[in-house]
Design a protein around this motif. Structure first.
Motif, PDB file in Angstrom:
ATOM      1  N   LEU A  69      81.554  57.430  90.044  1.00  0.00           N
ATOM      2  CA  LEU A  69      80.111  57.954  89.635  1.00  0.00           C
ATOM      3  C   LEU A  69      80.143  59.431  90.124  1.00  0.00           C
ATOM      4  CD1 LEU A  69      77.522  55.343  91.731  1.00  0.00           C
ATOM      5  CD2 LEU A  69      77.727  55.973  89.374  1.00  0.00           C
ATOM      6  N   GLU A  70      80.750  59.926  90.876  1.00  0.00           N
ATOM      7  CA  GLU A  70      80.792  61.547  90.972  1.00  0.00           C
ATOM      8  C   GLU A  70      80.922  62.379  89.665  1.00  0.00           C
ATOM      9  OE1 GLU A  70      83.354  65.080  93.090  1.00  0.00           O
ATOM     10  OE2 GLU A  70      83.875  62.770  93.875  1.00  0.00           O
ATOM     11  N   ASP A  71      82.063  61.874  89.071  1.00  0.00           N
ATOM     12  CA  ASP A  71      82.148  62.429  87.614  1.00  0.00           C
ATOM     13  C   ASP A  71      81.172  62.107  86.832  1.00  0.00           C
ATOM     14  OD1 ASP A  71      85.364  63.039  88.062  1.00  0.00           O
ATOM     15  OD2 ASP A  71      85.341  60.824  88.734  1.00  0.00           O
ATOM     16  N   TYR A  72      80.731  61.001  86.690  1.00  0.00           N
ATOM     17  CA  TYR A  72      79.613  60.642  85.649  1.00  0.00           C
ATOM     18  C   TYR A  72      78.376  61.679  86.140  1.00  0.00           C
ATOM     19  CZ  TYR A  72      75.232  58.627  83.749  1.00  0.00           C
ATOM     20  OH  TYR A  72      74.053  58.259  83.002  1.00  0.00           O
ATOM     21  N   HIS A  73      77.992  61.846  87.421  1.00  0.00           N
ATOM     22  CA  HIS A  73      76.890  62.423  87.675  1.00  0.00           C
ATOM     23  C   HIS A  73      76.947  64.092  87.460  1.00  0.00           C
ATOM     24  CE1 HIS A  73      74.502  59.366  89.444  1.00  0.00           C
ATOM     25  NE2 HIS A  73      75.310  59.174  90.435  1.00  0.00           N
ATOM     26  N   LEU A  74      78.280  64.493  87.465  1.00  0.00           N
ATOM     27  CA  LEU A  74      78.813  65.770  87.416  1.00  0.00           C
ATOM     28  C   LEU A  74      78.491  66.068  85.522  1.00  0.00           C
ATOM     29  CD1 LEU A  74      80.188  68.581  87.812  1.00  0.00           C
ATOM     30  CD2 LEU A  74      82.142  67.730  87.228  1.00  0.00           C
ATOM     31  N   VAL A  75      78.922  65.085  84.844  1.00  0.00           N
ATOM     32  CA  VAL A  75      78.743  65.239  83.421  1.00  0.00           C
ATOM     33  C   VAL A  75      77.134  65.187  83.156  1.00  0.00           C
ATOM     34  CG1 VAL A  75      79.053  64.428  81.176  1.00  0.00           C
ATOM     35  CG2 VAL A  75      80.890  64.447  82.988  1.00  0.00           C
ATOM     36  N   GLN A  76      76.390  64.276  83.744  1.00  0.00           N
ATOM     37  CA  GLN A  76      75.016  64.058  83.397  1.00  0.00           C
ATOM     38  C   GLN A  76      74.253  65.204  83.980  1.00  0.00           C
ATOM     39  OE1 GLN A  76      73.094  61.101  82.379  1.00  0.00           O
ATOM     40  NE2 GLN A  76      72.186  62.976  82.094  1.00  0.00           N
ATOM     41  N   SER A  77      74.350  65.859  84.940  1.00  0.00           N
ATOM     42  CA  SER A  77      73.788  67.095  85.491  1.00  0.00           C
ATOM     43  C   SER A  77      74.071  68.166  84.367  1.00  0.00           C
ATOM     44  CB  SER A  77      74.186  67.446  86.754  1.00  0.00           C
ATOM     45  OG  SER A  77      75.675  67.897  87.208  1.00  0.00           O
ATOM     46  N   THR A  78      75.226  68.328  83.865  1.00  0.00           N
ATOM     47  CA  THR A  78      75.815  69.374  83.010  1.00  0.00           C
ATOM     48  C   THR A  78      74.946  69.089  81.668  1.00  0.00           C
ATOM     49  OG1 THR A  78      78.071  69.497  83.887  1.00  0.00           O
ATOM     50  CG2 THR A  78      77.684  70.586  81.831  1.00  0.00           C
ATOM     51  N   ARG A 110      79.893  78.497  79.499  1.00  0.00           N
ATOM     52  CA  ARG A 110      79.215  77.621  78.617  1.00  0.00           C
ATOM     53  C   ARG A 110      80.386  76.908  78.004  1.00  0.00           C
ATOM     54  NH1 ARG A 110      73.915  76.388  76.667  1.00  0.00           N
ATOM     55  NH2 ARG A 110      74.339  74.536  75.279  1.00  0.00           N
ATOM     56  N   LEU A 111      81.343  77.534  77.381  1.00  0.00           N
ATOM     57  CA  LEU A 111      82.202  76.660  76.484  1.00  0.00           C
ATOM     58  C   LEU A 111      83.043  76.021  77.226  1.00  0.00           C
ATOM     59  CD1 LEU A 111      83.802  76.588  73.791  1.00  0.00           C
ATOM     60  CD2 LEU A 111      85.476  78.367  74.681  1.00  0.00           C
ATOM     61  N   MET A 112      83.382  76.102  78.512  1.00  0.00           N
ATOM     62  CA  MET A 112      84.129  75.249  79.307  1.00  0.00           C
ATOM     63  C   MET A 112      83.271  74.142  79.795  1.00  0.00           C
ATOM     64  SD  MET A 112      86.199  78.047  81.664  1.00  0.00           S
ATOM     65  CE  MET A 112      86.239  76.825  83.006  1.00  0.00           C
ATOM     66  N   GLU A 113      82.189  74.307  80.120  1.00  0.00           N
ATOM     67  CA  GLU A 113      81.331  73.129  80.490  1.00  0.00           C
ATOM     68  C   GLU A 113      80.980  72.078  79.101  1.00  0.00           C
ATOM     69  OE1 GLU A 113      78.187  74.143  83.940  1.00  0.00           O
ATOM     70  OE2 GLU A 113      77.859  75.361  82.257  1.00  0.00           O
ATOM     71  N   GLU A 114      80.802  72.514  78.013  1.00  0.00           N
ATOM     72  CA  GLU A 114      80.797  71.714  76.871  1.00  0.00           C
ATOM     73  C   GLU A 114      81.754  70.965  76.795  1.00  0.00           C
ATOM     74  OE1 GLU A 114      78.439  72.404  73.710  1.00  0.00           O
ATOM     75  OE2 GLU A 114      77.202  73.831  74.271  1.00  0.00           O
ATOM     76  N   TRP A 126      91.644  66.090  83.046  1.00  0.00           N
ATOM     77  CA  TRP A 126      90.192  66.272  83.682  1.00  0.00           C
ATOM     78  C   TRP A 126      90.095  66.954  85.153  1.00  0.00           C
ATOM     79  CZ3 TRP A 126      85.344  65.405  82.692  1.00  0.00           C
ATOM     80  CH2 TRP A 126      84.562  65.294  83.820  1.00  0.00           C
ATOM     81  N   ASP A 127      91.043  66.630  85.906  1.00  0.00           N
ATOM     82  CA  ASP A 127      91.142  67.164  87.271  1.00  0.00           C
ATOM     83  C   ASP A 127      91.127  68.680  87.151  1.00  0.00           C
ATOM     84  OD1 ASP A 127      91.130  64.834  88.461  1.00  0.00           O
ATOM     85  OD2 ASP A 127      93.283  64.874  88.787  1.00  0.00           O
ATOM     86  N   LEU A 128      91.687  69.372  86.246  1.00  0.00           N
ATOM     87  CA  LEU A 128      91.689  70.823  85.802  1.00  0.00           C
ATOM     88  C   LEU A 128      90.352  71.208  85.570  1.00  0.00           C
ATOM     89  CD1 LEU A 128      92.902  73.680  85.599  1.00  0.00           C
ATOM     90  CD2 LEU A 128      93.787  73.000  83.353  1.00  0.00           C
ATOM     91  N   TRP A 129      89.949  70.572  84.450  1.00  0.00           N
ATOM     92  CA  TRP A 129      88.673  71.099  84.011  1.00  0.00           C
ATOM     93  C   TRP A 129      87.450  70.806  84.889  1.00  0.00           C
ATOM     94  CZ3 TRP A 129      87.414  73.581  79.855  1.00  0.00           C
ATOM     95  CH2 TRP A 129      88.502  73.903  78.815  1.00  0.00           C
ATOM     96  N   LYS A 130      87.559  69.690  85.836  1.00  0.00           N
ATOM     97  CA  LYS A 130      86.428  69.453  86.591  1.00  0.00           C
ATOM     98  C   LYS A 130      86.229  70.658  87.569  1.00  0.00           C
ATOM     99  CE  LYS A 130      85.558  65.983  90.134  1.00  0.00           C
ATOM    100  NZ  LYS A 130      86.119  64.450  90.633  1.00  0.00           N
ATOM    101  N   LEU A 132      87.543  73.558  87.626  1.00  0.00           N
ATOM    102  CA  LEU A 132      87.090  74.766  86.896  1.00  0.00           C
ATOM    103  C   LEU A 132      85.519  74.982  86.814  1.00  0.00           C
ATOM    104  CD1 LEU A 132      89.819  75.314  84.212  1.00  0.00           C
ATOM    105  CD2 LEU A 132      89.638  76.698  86.179  1.00  0.00           C
ATOM    106  N   CYS A 133      84.989  73.961  86.317  1.00  0.00           N
ATOM    107  CA  CYS A 133      83.421  73.977  85.906  1.00  0.00           C
ATOM    108  C   CYS A 133      82.711  73.890  87.134  1.00  0.00           C
ATOM    109  CB  CYS A 133      83.206  72.729  85.062  1.00  0.00           C
ATOM    110  SG  CYS A 133      83.737  72.974  83.419  1.00  0.00           S
ATOM    111  N   GLU A 134      83.374  73.149  88.354  1.00  0.00           N
ATOM    112  CA  GLU A 134      82.649  73.186  89.573  1.00  0.00           C
ATOM    113  C   GLU A 134      82.355  74.396  90.187  1.00  0.00           C
ATOM    114  OE1 GLU A 134      83.229  68.461  91.236  1.00  0.00           O
ATOM    115  OE2 GLU A 134      84.867  70.010  91.732  1.00  0.00           O
ATOM    116  N   LYS A 135      83.464  75.372  90.031  1.00  0.00           N
ATOM    117  CA  LYS A 135      83.380  76.657  90.417  1.00  0.00           C
ATOM    118  C   LYS A 135      82.180  77.471  89.899  1.00  0.00           C
ATOM    119  CE  LYS A 135      88.269  76.961  91.397  1.00  0.00           C
ATOM    120  NZ  LYS A 135      89.546  77.685  90.969  1.00  0.00           N
ATOM    121  N   HIS A 136      81.866  77.238  88.796  1.00  0.00           N
ATOM    122  CA  HIS A 136      80.841  78.012  88.056  1.00  0.00           C
ATOM    123  C   HIS A 136      79.122  77.449  88.304  1.00  0.00           C
ATOM    124  CE1 HIS A 136      83.344  80.219  85.513  1.00  0.00           C
ATOM    125  NE2 HIS A 136      83.969  79.121  85.324  1.00  0.00           N
TER     126      HIS A 136
END
Length: 288
Positions: A158-167, A247-251, A278-282, A284-288
């Motif tokens: 769920l944590e991953d889903y919520h991260l993507v949903q909020s993005t 923005r590119l990384m988040e998309e 996924w672990d890498l991208w997650k 990186l995106c969480e830092k922004h």
């Protein structure tokens, strides 16, 4: 016409549309639920595809191929039935998925030869696929991530889903991107390679959306080289998109989440590589 047309029937079709080819061999290929697909070999050595399918789908596909008839990577339409029940197009001989060489090479070529040719549709009033039109780009993305969540089961939580949903909620609050006519399914499963060289892109599922969609879809369509530095390097060749790195990384992360869902459903052998990415991208995106 019969479920499997005879060579004589197919030659009559070619004559009807003034195609000066003598078909010598017919081989049935796997098609869609509604469709029938045949590979034809002519006496000249040329090969063609003859396809029966849902008329609306055939019309949409042919409109896409005719809009981009000058793009050398796409099949060329020979003829289309007046009722849109069948059409014929050139066959690209090679293989999909495998023996594709480096992502840097084939995706850069795809950007230059296909994505940079995309046509802006100023008067479009919808997003997504014409047969499933959506009012907003956010709605289109919402459906994709909800399907991914279902496909993933307990692979991601769920944590991953919520991260993507909020993005998605944040990135697509407004439909700011320009609309273009896209291939819509430009992943490695529809990219034809011959001797590790990209020679074509087949089976469009045309849709209206930003050019970035097809680019990120292609990037995430294979689990190899899902490297943020490589993404940015290739992105700089994309002429009709202007965007900062964060923005590119988040998309890209949103696309990756959806692709992992498809991988779990259809290609579970790719999951270990995808989950490592996924672990890498997650992170990186969480830092922004």
């Amino acid at each position: 016409m019969n479920i499997k047309p005879s060579i004589e029937e197919i030659n009559e079709l070619f004559q009807k549309y003034s195609i000066n080819e003598q078909i010598m061999e017919v081989k049935q290929l796997s098609g869609t639920t509604a469709g029938r697909v045949f590979r034809l070999r002519a006496s000249s050595g040329q090969q063609y595809i003859l396809k029966w399918d849902d008329p609306e789908q055939i019309q949409i596909t042919c409109e896409f191929l005719e809009a981009y008839s000058d793009v050398r990577l796409l099949p060329k339409v020979l003829f289309i039935d007046s009722d849109n029940t069948y059409f014929a197009y050139s066959y690209l001989e090679g293989e999909t998925h495998y023996n594709r060489g480096s992502k840097r090479v084939w995706l850069t070529f795809m950007v230059k030869e296909l994505f940079n040719t995309y046509v802006h549709i100023a008067d479009a009033e919808f997003w997504g696929r014409t047969e499933y039109a959506r009012e907003t780009w956010k709605e289109f993305n919402q459906i994709s991530i909800d399907e991914a969540r279902e496909n993933l089961g307990d692979v991601l939580g769920l944590e991953d889903y919520h991260l993507v949903q909020s993005t998605v909620n944040r990135l697509f609050q407004k439909d700011e991107a320009a609309r273009f006519l896209l291939h819509g399914d430009a992943g490695v499963h529809n990219v034809v390679f011959k001797e590790k060289e990209l020679i074509g892109v087949i089976d469009p599922s045309p849709m209206v959306g930003p050019v970035l969609y097809d680019f990120l879809y292609a990037f995430c369509s294979s689990p190899d080289d899902l490297d943020p530095a490589l993404l940015w390097e290739i992105f700089e060749h994309l002429e009709q998109v202007d965007m900062d790195k964060s923005r590119l990384m988040e998309e890209a992360m949103v696309h990756l989440y959806c692709r992992i869902g498809l991988s779990n459903k259809h290609h579970p052998q790719d999951l270990p590589e995808y989950l490592e990415a996924w672990d890498l991208w997650k992170r990186l995106c969480e830092k922004h």
